[in-house]
Write a protein that holds these residues in place. Structure first.
Motif, PDB file in Angstrom:
ATOM      1  N   THR A   3       0.792  -1.245   0.000  1.00 15.34           N
ATOM      2  CA  THR A   3       0.000   0.000   0.000  1.00 15.34           C
ATOM      3  C   THR A   3       0.819   1.287   0.000  1.00 15.34           C
ATOM      4  O   THR A   3       0.355   2.303  -0.482  1.00 15.34           O
ATOM      5  N   GLN A   4       2.030   1.278   0.557  1.00 19.72           N
ATOM      6  CA  GLN A   4       2.883   2.478   0.502  1.00 19.72           C
ATOM      7  C   GLN A   4       2.214   3.732   1.051  1.00 19.72           C
ATOM      8  O   GLN A   4       2.500   4.836   0.599  1.00 19.72           O
ATOM      9  N   ASN A   5       1.271   3.550   1.971  1.00 15.93           N
ATOM     10  CA  ASN A   5       0.588   4.718   2.543  1.00 15.93           C
ATOM     11  C   ASN A   5       0.922   4.834   4.024  1.00 15.93           C
ATOM     12  O   ASN A   5       0.050   5.061   4.840  1.00 15.93           O
ATOM     13  N   ASP A  18       8.285  10.605   6.206  1.00 13.09           N
ATOM     14  CA  ASP A  18       6.889  10.882   5.862  1.00 13.09           C
ATOM     15  C   ASP A  18       6.062   9.606   5.917  1.00 13.09           C
ATOM     16  O   ASP A  18       4.864   9.643   6.172  1.00 13.09           O
ATOM     17  N   ALA A  19       6.711   8.484   5.607  1.00 10.70           N
ATOM     18  CA  ALA A  19       5.982   7.219   5.576  1.00 10.70           C
ATOM     19  C   ALA A  19       6.932   6.072   5.891  1.00 10.70           C
ATOM     20  O   ALA A  19       8.112   6.116   5.546  1.00 10.70           O
ATOM     21  N   VAL A  20       6.399   5.058   6.585  1.00  9.39           N
ATOM     22  CA  VAL A  20       7.138   3.813   6.805  1.00  9.39           C
ATOM     23  C   VAL A  20       6.245   2.704   6.256  1.00  9.39           C
ATOM     24  O   VAL A  20       5.100   2.559   6.691  1.00  9.39           O
ATOM     25  N   ASN A  21       6.765   1.956   5.279  1.00 11.61           N
ATOM     26  CA  ASN A  21       5.929   1.002   4.555  1.00 11.61           C
ATOM     27  C   ASN A  21       6.408  -0.431   4.706  1.00 11.61           C
ATOM     28  O   ASN A  21       7.604  -0.698   4.703  1.00 11.61           O
ATOM     29  N   PHE A  22       5.439  -1.317   4.775  1.00 10.57           N
ATOM     30  CA  PHE A  22       5.676  -2.757   4.846  1.00 10.57           C
ATOM     31  C   PHE A  22       5.283  -3.353   3.491  1.00 10.57           C
ATOM     32  O   PHE A  22       4.278  -2.962   2.904  1.00 10.57           O
ATOM     33  N   TYR A  38      10.829  10.827  -3.591  1.00 15.96           N
ATOM     34  CA  TYR A  38      11.192  10.698  -2.180  1.00 15.96           C
ATOM     35  C   TYR A  38      12.585  10.113  -2.040  1.00 15.96           C
ATOM     36  O   TYR A  38      12.940   9.213  -2.795  1.00 15.96           O
ATOM     37  N   GLU A  39      13.325  10.579  -1.045  1.00 11.78           N
ATOM     38  CA  GLU A  39      14.535   9.873  -0.637  1.00 11.78           C
ATOM     39  C   GLU A  39      14.060   8.582   0.031  1.00 11.78           C
ATOM     40  O   GLU A  39      13.196   8.623   0.902  1.00 11.78           O
ATOM     41  N   ASN A  40      14.622   7.453  -0.357  1.00  9.69           N
ATOM     42  CA  ASN A  40      14.104   6.154   0.064  1.00  9.69           C
ATOM     43  C   ASN A  40      15.191   5.335   0.769  1.00  9.69           C
ATOM     44  O   ASN A  40      16.272   5.140   0.226  1.00  9.69           O
ATOM     45  N   ILE A  41      14.886   4.897   2.000  1.00  9.61           N
ATOM     46  CA  ILE A  41      15.756   3.925   2.671  1.00  9.61           C
ATOM     47  C   ILE A  41      14.988   2.610   2.703  1.00  9.61           C
ATOM     48  O   ILE A  41      13.873   2.550   3.250  1.00  9.61           O
ATOM     49  N   CYS A  45       9.632 -10.101   2.388  1.00 11.93           N
ATOM     50  CA  CYS A  45       9.095  -8.872   2.954  1.00 11.93           C
ATOM     51  C   CYS A  45      10.174  -7.852   3.234  1.00 11.93           C
ATOM     52  O   CYS A  45      11.339  -8.183   3.441  1.00 11.93           O
ATOM     53  N   SER A  46       9.768  -6.599   3.159  1.00 10.01           N
ATOM     54  CA  SER A  46      10.678  -5.460   3.178  1.00 10.01           C
ATOM     55  C   SER A  46      10.005  -4.320   3.930  1.00 10.01           C
ATOM     56  O   SER A  46       8.788  -4.327   4.145  1.00 10.01           O
ATOM     57  N   VAL A  47      10.833  -3.360   4.302  1.00  8.98           N
ATOM     58  CA  VAL A  47      10.345  -2.149   4.969  1.00  8.98           C
ATOM     59  C   VAL A  47      11.038  -0.973   4.295  1.00  8.98           C
ATOM     60  O   VAL A  47      12.241  -1.048   4.019  1.00  8.98           O
ATOM     61  N   ASN A  48      10.290   0.063   3.985  1.00  8.89           N
ATOM     62  CA  ASN A  48      11.003   1.239   3.490  1.00  8.89           C
ATOM     63  C   ASN A  48      10.530   2.521   4.135  1.00  8.89           C
ATOM     64  O   ASN A  48       9.404   2.625   4.623  1.00  8.89           O
ATOM     65  N   TYR A  49      11.447   3.476   4.185  1.00  8.26           N
ATOM     66  CA  TYR A  49      11.226   4.784   4.812  1.00  8.26           C
ATOM     67  C   TYR A  49      11.331   5.843   3.738  1.00  8.26           C
ATOM     68  O   TYR A  49      12.309   5.898   2.990  1.00  8.26           O
ATOM     69  N   TRP A  50      10.315   6.684   3.647  1.00 11.84           N
ATOM     70  CA  TRP A  50      10.338   7.809   2.713  1.00 11.84           C
ATOM     71  C   TRP A  50      10.462   9.089   3.506  1.00 11.84           C
ATOM     72  O   TRP A  50       9.554   9.441   4.245  1.00 11.84           O
TER      73      TRP A  50
END
Ligand SMILES: O=C(O)CCC(=O)C(=O)O
Ligand SMILES: O=C(O)CCC(=O)C(=O)O
Lengths: 306, 306
Positions: A134-136, A166-170, A186-189, A301-306
Motif C-alpha cells: 500500500t505504501q501509505n 513521511d511514511a514507513v511502509n511494509f 522521495y529519498e528512500n531507505i 518482505c521489506s520495509v522502506n522509509y520515505w
C-alpha cells in the motif's frame, strides 16, 4: 532552441556519456551505517548505496517468520493488491492500445492474505498474485503491530535531513510480483527482511530513454464471468471513466535489456540484489524496477522509509 | 525524441516554472557559519547562501588596506589582466561577428598594479582597466604573503566535503571591472574583504536560456599603433590562431534584463550584494555575473575557495 531532432539526440547522448564518465559504474557497498555527514555526501551527489547487513540488528530481522507475522497480525484487515500475473502498476496492451493498469485492491484478514501469498509462493496453489504494497505509511497504520520491530526512523537520515520519515511502509509478496519501472519523488531507505529483492536502478538523467507516454489509467476488476478464468482468474483490466491519462515509462527492461531507441546504448543500469538484512539508500527520482524471490518460507518482505 | 521545437520549448518552460515553484525566490542569509551538516543540506539542494559578516574575524578583514597590501607584497611580480573596458572573458562584436575575448595578461610589480587600479578607481587617471584575477590558486602562489591573513580552508566546507580546497584565489580590482555571465564546475566559497561585489545568480536549470554559442577565442593584444588609442589604449582583440571555439553564454544581463528568447520570462535571477566581511556559498554550475564597487580606498578585493 533551433536544434533539430538530430542535434537534440546528440546532446542527450553526450549528457548520458558525461554522466557515465563522471560516475562509478557500480553502486557503493558500505559495511556499516554512514554518519549523517557521510550520508549527506551521497544525497548531495545523488548516488545510491547499499549497507550489507544494515538491518541485521533490527528485531524484525530476528522475529519476522511466518508464525510470528500471523500471530501478531492475526485476522486484522489489510489491503491486498491482486493481479492475474504479478504486474501491478504496469503497462499492458489491450485491443492494440497501451494502457496503465493498477491492481485490484481488496481488504482481507491478514492471515488469509498471508496464507495465499505463501502457498502460491511455495507453488502449492494457483490463483491471482497478491502483493501487500500500500505504501501509505502502512507500518504506522494497518501493520502498526509490527512497527515495534523496526526503528521509528533511520538515525543517519533523520539527523542528516533534519526530518522524520513521511511514511514507513511494509511490503509482503511472493516471487511472482514485479514492480514496474518507475520513480518516486522521495529519498528512500529500503531494508530487505525476508527473501530477496532484485533492483534495476537508473539515474534520473536517463529520463529521455524510458519512452514515457501518457496512457489511459485502468484497473483490474473482478468481472465474475469466469469465461477466461484459467488465464486471468476472472479479472479484467478496465479503463477508468472519465478517462485519465498518466505519464509512465513504457520501456520494460524485462522485455528489452536496452530501451528501443537511439539513446539506449548510452544507458547505464545498475543491478542491486538485496539479501535478508541488507539496506539501500535510493535517491529521489532514481528509476527502479524490482523483482523478488521468496525466502525459505515462501515469502519476501521489506520495509522502506520515505 | 519526436518532440517538435514547440513541444521542447513548452517542456523547458515548465521545467523552469517547476524550479521556481519548488524553490524560494530569495537566497538564504545566515548570521553565523553553518555546521558541516547544515552546509551539506545546501550542497544537496544545490542552493547558495550568504553569511553576513562571515569573514569579519579574519585577519584580512582587519588588515587589508592600501598601505598593508603594498607593504606586504611590495614589488613582487603579479599577473594582471588588462582590457580597454573592464570586460574580460566577455563576448564582443568584431567585424559583425561575435567573438569571446580574454584579457591581455602581463606581469608587473604588485605596487605598480595596485597604484594603477586604485588611481583609476578614484578617478585620478584614465587607462586600461586592470584586474588581478588569475584564479590559479594565486593566494598560495603570487600572493602567498597574504595567505596568513585568511583561513587555510573554510572549516564547515572542509569537514563536510572531506577535502581541502583545490584553489584559494585573491581578486583585486576597481569598479570598472565586470565578470561576464559564466559558470564553474566548482563549489565556491566567496568572501568579500574590501569594497562590494554585486552578483547576479541563476540556477543551472536555466542553461537553455543563456543563448550559449561556440565563439572564436580572441585575446586583447597591444598593437602599439596608437591609432585608436583614446578608446582602446592601443589594445586590440585578436582571434587566436589556429581558431579555437569556446562555448559561452551570449546573453548579457546588463544589456537585456531577461534573455531575448521565449524562455526568458520563466527565468528567476537572484541579486546578491556582498559587503565587506560577507561570505557566500555558490554551488557548482550556478551561473553568475559579477560587478564591483571600490571601497573607501578605491579598490575592491575578495578571496574565494574552490
Ligand atoms: O519493493 C518493491 O516491490 C518496490 C519498491 C519500490 O518501488 C519503492 O520502495 O519505491
Ligand atoms: O569576483 C569576480 O569578479 C568573479 C568571481 C567569480 O567568477 C568566481 O568566484 O567564480
Amino acid at each position: 532552441m533551433s536544434d533539430d531532432t538530430a542535434g537534440l539526440e546528440r546532446a542527450l547522448a553526450s549528457l548520458l556519456e558525461n554522466y557515465n564518465e563522471l560516475n562509478a559504474s557500480y553502486i557503493d557497498e558500505l559495511d556499516q551505517e554512514p554518519t549523517p555527514l557521510q550520508f549527506m555526501r551521497y544525497v548531495a551527489r545523488n548516488r545510491p548505496f547499499i549497507i550489507r547487513g544494515g538491518a541485521n540488528n533490527w528485531p524484525a530481522y530476528q522475529r519476522w517468520n511466518a508464525r510470528y507475522l500471523v500471530e501478531t497480525l492475526g485476522d486484522s484487515p489489510v489491503n491486498v493488491a491482486s493481479t492475474p500475473n504479478g504486474l501491478a502498476d504496469a503497462v499492458l496492451s489491450q485491443d492494440g492500445k497501451q494502457i496503465f493498469v493498477e491492481p485490484l485492491e481488496q481488504t482481507e484478514p491478514f492471515a488469509d492474505a498471508f496464507k495465499s501469498i505463501t502457498a502460491r509462493g511455495r507453488g502449492e496453489i494457483d490463483g491471482p498474485v497478491k502483493y501487500c504494497q500500500t505504501q501509505n505509511d502502512n507500518l504506522r497504520g494497518e501493520y502498526l503491530a509490527l512497527m515495534a520491530d523496526v526503528p521509528a526512523s533511520i538515525a543517519f537520515a533523520h539527523v542528516a535531513l533534519d526530518r522524520k520519515p513521511d511514511a514507513v511502509n511494509f511490503w509482503l509478496g511472493d516471487g511472482a510480483s514485479t514492480t514496474a519501472l518507475h520513480r518516486d519523488n522521495y529519498e528512500n531507505i529500503y531494508a530487505q527482511i525476508r527473501g530477496k529483492k532484485h533492483f534495476l536502478l537508473m539515474a534520473p538523467v536517463i529520463a529521455p530513454c524510458v519512452e514515457e507516454r501518457s496512457l489511459p489509467l485502468a484497473r483490474y476488476e473482478n468481472c465474475g464471468d469466469g469465461g477466461d478464468e484459467k488465464a486471468d482468474y476472472g479479472m479484467k483490466a478496465v479503463v477508468q471513466q472519465p478517462v485519465q491519462y498518466v505519464p509512465v515509462p513504457t520501456w520494460d527492461p524485462l522485455k528489452h535489456s536496452k530501451p528501443p531507441n537511439s539513446l539506449g546504448e548510452h544507458l547505464t543500469t545498475y543491478k542491486v540484489d538485496l539479501e535478508e538484512g541488507d539496506m539501500m539508500y535510493l535517491p529521489a527520482m532514481w528509476y527502479h524496477h524490482v523483482r523478488q524471490t521468496g525466502g525459505s518460507e515462501g515469502f519476501s518482505c521489506s520495509v522502506n522509509y520515505w
